[in-house]
Scaffold this motif. Structure first.
Motif, PDB file in Angstrom:
ATOM      1  N   PHE B 224       6.441 -35.516 -40.238  1.00  0.00           N
ATOM      2  CA  PHE B 224       7.302 -34.352 -40.116  1.00  0.00           C
ATOM      3  C   PHE B 224       6.385 -33.142 -39.895  1.00  0.00           C
ATOM      4  O   PHE B 224       5.919 -32.528 -40.852  1.00  0.00           O
ATOM      5  CB  PHE B 224       8.118 -34.197 -41.407  1.00  0.00           C
ATOM      6  CG  PHE B 224       9.220 -33.190 -41.335  1.00  0.00           C
ATOM      7  CD1 PHE B 224      10.487 -33.555 -40.905  1.00  0.00           C
ATOM      8  CD2 PHE B 224       9.005 -31.872 -41.732  1.00  0.00           C
ATOM      9  CE1 PHE B 224      11.525 -32.628 -40.869  1.00  0.00           C
ATOM     10  CE2 PHE B 224      10.034 -30.939 -41.677  1.00  0.00           C
ATOM     11  CZ  PHE B 224      11.290 -31.320 -41.249  1.00  0.00           C
ATOM     12  N   ARG B 258       9.051 -25.188 -31.603  1.00  0.00           N
ATOM     13  CA  ARG B 258      10.057 -26.231 -31.855  1.00  0.00           C
ATOM     14  C   ARG B 258      10.177 -27.147 -30.651  1.00  0.00           C
ATOM     15  O   ARG B 258      10.297 -28.347 -30.781  1.00  0.00           O
ATOM     16  CB  ARG B 258      11.400 -25.607 -32.189  1.00  0.00           C
ATOM     17  CG  ARG B 258      11.453 -25.112 -33.617  1.00  0.00           C
ATOM     18  CD  ARG B 258      12.866 -24.998 -34.143  1.00  0.00           C
ATOM     19  NE  ARG B 258      12.812 -24.386 -35.465  1.00  0.00           N
ATOM     20  CZ  ARG B 258      12.776 -23.084 -35.662  1.00  0.00           C
ATOM     21  NH1 ARG B 258      12.822 -22.252 -34.641  1.00  0.00           N
ATOM     22  NH2 ARG B 258      12.705 -22.611 -36.884  1.00  0.00           N
ATOM     23  N   ARG B 263       8.852 -29.355 -36.475  1.00  0.00           N
ATOM     24  CA  ARG B 263      10.194 -29.368 -37.035  1.00  0.00           C
ATOM     25  C   ARG B 263      10.527 -28.049 -37.692  1.00  0.00           C
ATOM     26  O   ARG B 263      11.699 -27.694 -37.812  1.00  0.00           O
ATOM     27  CB  ARG B 263      10.311 -30.512 -38.041  1.00  0.00           C
ATOM     28  CG  ARG B 263       9.903 -31.864 -37.463  1.00  0.00           C
ATOM     29  CD  ARG B 263      10.926 -32.385 -36.485  1.00  0.00           C
ATOM     30  NE  ARG B 263      12.111 -32.866 -37.189  1.00  0.00           N
ATOM     31  CZ  ARG B 263      12.219 -34.091 -37.680  1.00  0.00           C
ATOM     32  NH1 ARG B 263      11.243 -34.950 -37.514  1.00  0.00           N
ATOM     33  NH2 ARG B 263      13.301 -34.455 -38.307  1.00  0.00           N
TER      34      ARG B 263
END
Lengths: 154, 549
Positions: B224, B258, B263
């Motif tokens: 992530f 992004r 994220r």
């Protein structure tokens, strides 16, 4: 060794830059070479950055940064010795003792330096082993000397 | 004394003591140079700036010669042009020709000159001594094969930083730029500021890149990836991407990052507000406890390294809190991860900084084990990455950047320029000490492109002196004054790079005074326009402090 360096340092005024080279010469005379620890001491004492001292010292051939071998060989590459093909002799030493110019063998026995003139041009080509001069070298003579020092147990 | 000299057949006024080079630049005549740096000791090392002076048998280097009344100078005569061309050809004789793969392709001064002087073939070729690439340092990489021995890096390291970590080693054709005993750059004297990179004409010096590890993380489905952006990055980025004004760049950047696969995007300046609040608290405490002053700032990792290596006795004077980057980093891994219900290890936390030293900061000391930040990218690396993803800023729709600590104030952002952090601290400190807001909040003495700024401010009944220095050479001098009792300060802000992070070692290549002025202006303008100008009124910070209590 550190005590010796302390002693040498104290002979010179701290922070006075123009005594740097004589100071380094003194250390080299005592210790045989300039170790990084000794230069660090000098740097602190003289208040000159370490790298600047190394820069000055590495400019001159006279300063060595590694420990010499117990047998320190200096082969002359001055004009007269060069004419007498001292490079051939250098190659022979490098091959026999397994040491390159400017290096010391791992066991600390041999070191080799190429120097510009030993002031013994009349007996070119000239080789010094420690303080002993060998002049008018021939290949056979050199091979004999080398095998002698190679075979000594020390 | 002013007199007239002749340049290319035209009369030009010159002042005694000026170099030929400075007269030429003032007159608008450009002569190439690879070693000249404005404001530094001229060395005449590269010989590119040679000109013909009538009556002198040899060509003279204009950067290191002063003008004299009788001089008739020719700057672009056939003899001069031929000499310049030959010099570049000789420099190219042992220069690797891997320009296609080189980091500096397009911004290389040697490449530019080769093209300008119409060099089309390799006329000379010498063997390139195989000197290893120095990868010992976590921030900076040195490739001696690409070095042209101009000596700019040495002068910056010596004259601005006072560190002399690198210097000329050896002699003649065997000389190179290196460290003592040819150890790598991972040495005591190098503080990783990266100012050497900023002046290097070729790619002999560059940052140790984290580019690939970040790209890998962006492509890894199990991770992530999140990113925080330092306020110092934006101005430089805007110049490179051709964005004018740069005011809402923050939001555009959020969209762009992004699109690249991050994220979540955070703004480091919110944590800077927190740091400012903490510093102010500490000052109040220290005054109460009658602690020995000054308090030194500690957000610049190069300065912290300098203290640790050379002045360990001053360590307790350093502000003990984390830098804004690390605060945001630990907030992301400790709080944000929980909020989002993601395992700590799965978050790949990237920080974009105008700085090479921040790479060292995350690899040094206890940070190494904490893994709060996984990679630091410099502004340059981010620019490259934006290009890789083919992101066109002119067609982007701005999107609100959701921030780690919500709203950002302008005082945190001010820390991008030397003096700004002090200004911000004073505003908050004033309010804590007096219960009133300081009006006006702007402190002119702490503004502008100067290496040293000081201000004495009456707060309550006492007058306190604050100082801001940038460039470690200036910092050393200040330390000396403090040690000898010549100067006394309540707080001293130190930034290793001259003028602070806007001129950081990770910024865009070719940063000049004009660029610095515009980056500075952008930060001051933001301070004018922002609603929240003081850290102690940033609601998100107050809320955050409440939440961790």
């Amino acid at each position: 060794m550190e005590e010796t360096i302390e002693k040498i340092l104290r002979k010179y005024p701290a922070g006075k830059k123009d005594s740097l080279i004589p100071l380094l010469q003194d250390i080299q005379r005592e210790a045989g070479h300039l170790s990084d620890n000794s230069i660090l001491e000098v740097s602190r004492y003289m208040n000159i950055p370490l790298n600047k001292i190394y820069g000055v010292a590495s400019f001159y051939d006279q300063f060595k940064f590694r420990k010499k071998g117990r047998y320190h060989l200096q082969i002359c590459h001055g004009t007269a010795c060069h004419i007498y093909r001292s490079s051939l002799f250098q190659a022979e030493i490098e091959k026999t003792l397994q040491v390159k110019a400017g290096q010391t063998t791992k066991d600390g026995r041999f070191s080799l330096d190429v120097v510009n003139c030993l002031g013994a041009c009349s007996s070119a080509p000239t080789l010094f082993i420690n303080e002993t001069p060998y002049g008018n070298l021939t290949l056979e003579h050199l091979q004999k000397i080398l095998s002698e020092i190679k075979d000594t147990n020390d | 004394m002013i007199f007239t000299i002749e340049i290319n057949g035209q009369a030009v006024t010159a002042r005694r003591g000026e170099t030929i080079f400075s007269v030429l630049s003032r007159t608008g005549i450009s002569v190439p140079t690879l070693c000249h740096l404005a404001g530094f000791t001229p060395t005449g090392a590269c010989r590119m700036c040679v000109v013909e002076v009538e009556g002198k048998p040899e060509l003279v280097t204009s950067c290191s010669h002063q003008v004299e009344e009788w001089m008739k100078i020719r700057t672009h005569s056939p003899r001069v042009m031929k000499a310049r061309k030959t010099i570049v050809e000789l420099l190219l004789a042992n220069h690797p020709d891997d320009c296609l793969y080189c980091d500096r392709a397009g911004s290389c001064e040697l490449q530019y000159l080769a093209s300008e002087l119409n060099i089309k073939e390799r006329r000379y070729r010498t063997r390139n001594p195989s000197i290893r690439i120095d990868r010992d340092c976590v921030s900076i990489e040195r490739d001696p094969a690409k070095c042209i021995l101009c000596g700019r890096c040495i002068r910056v390291c010596d004259e601005i930083m006072g560190m002399s970590a690198i210097g000329i080693v050896g002699r003649g054709s065997k000389s190179s730029i290196g460290t003592s005993y040819n150890k790598g750059l991972n040495i005591q004297a190098c503080v990783k500021c990266g100012q050497c990179i900023m002046v290097c004409p070729t790619a002999a010096l560059k940052e140790k890149s984290s580019y690939n590890s970040v790209i890998d993380a962006l492509n890894n489905k199990d991770l992530f990836p999140v990113v925080q952006i330092s306020p110092g990055v934006q101005g430089s980025l805007a110049e490179d991407l051709g964005i004018k004004g740069g005011r809402d760049l923050q939001n555009l950047l959020g969209t762009a990052l992004r699109k690249m696969g991050f994220r979540q995007v955070f703004d480091t300046s919110a944590s800077a507000d927190l740091m400012i609040l903490d510093i102010s608290h500490q000052l109040v405490r220290d005054i109460k406890d009658k602690k020995k002053m000054p308090l030194f700032t500690s957000c610049c990792p190069s300065w912290v390294k300098f203290i640790e290596e050379y002045k360990p006795e001053l360590k307790e004077h350093l502000f003990a809190g984390k830098s804004p980057m690390l605060t945001t980093g630990s907030w992301i891994k400790d709080h944000y991860a929980g909020q989002m219900n993601i395992e700590r290890e799965k978050i790949f936390s990237v920080a974009v900084m105008p700085c090479t030293s921040k790479k060292h900061e995350i690899a040094a000391g206890k940070e190494k084990d904490l893994h709060t930040i996984d990679a630091v990218l410099t502004t340059r690396e981010l620019i490259r990455m934006i290009r890789l993803f083919g992101i066109d800023f002119s067609s982007l729709e701005p999107e609100n950047t959701e921030l780690g600590f919500g709203i950002r104030g302008s005082s945190g952002r001010l820390s991008g320029i030397a003096g700004g952090e002090t200004e911000a601290v004073i505003r908050t400190f004033y309010s804590e000490m007096t219960g009133q807001e300081m009006v006006p909040g702007k402190i002119n003495e702490l503004r502008g492109l100067k290496n040293r700024k000081e201000v004495k401010i009456k707060i309550g009944r006492t007058a306190y002196t604050f100082a801001s220095v940038s460039g470690l050479a200036a910092a050393r001098q200040l330390l000396e004054e403090i040690e000898t009792g010549k100067s006394e300060f309540l707080m001293v802000e130190v930034m290793a790079c001259p003028f602070g992070c806007i001129n950081g070692g990770g910024q865009r290549m070719g940063t000049d005074e004009k660029a610095l002025k515009s980056r500075m202006k952008a930060l001051y303008d933001a301070d004018e326009e922002e609603m929240i100008k003081v850290a102690h009124k940033n609601p998100s910070i107050l809320e955050f402090i409440e939440s961790i209590r």
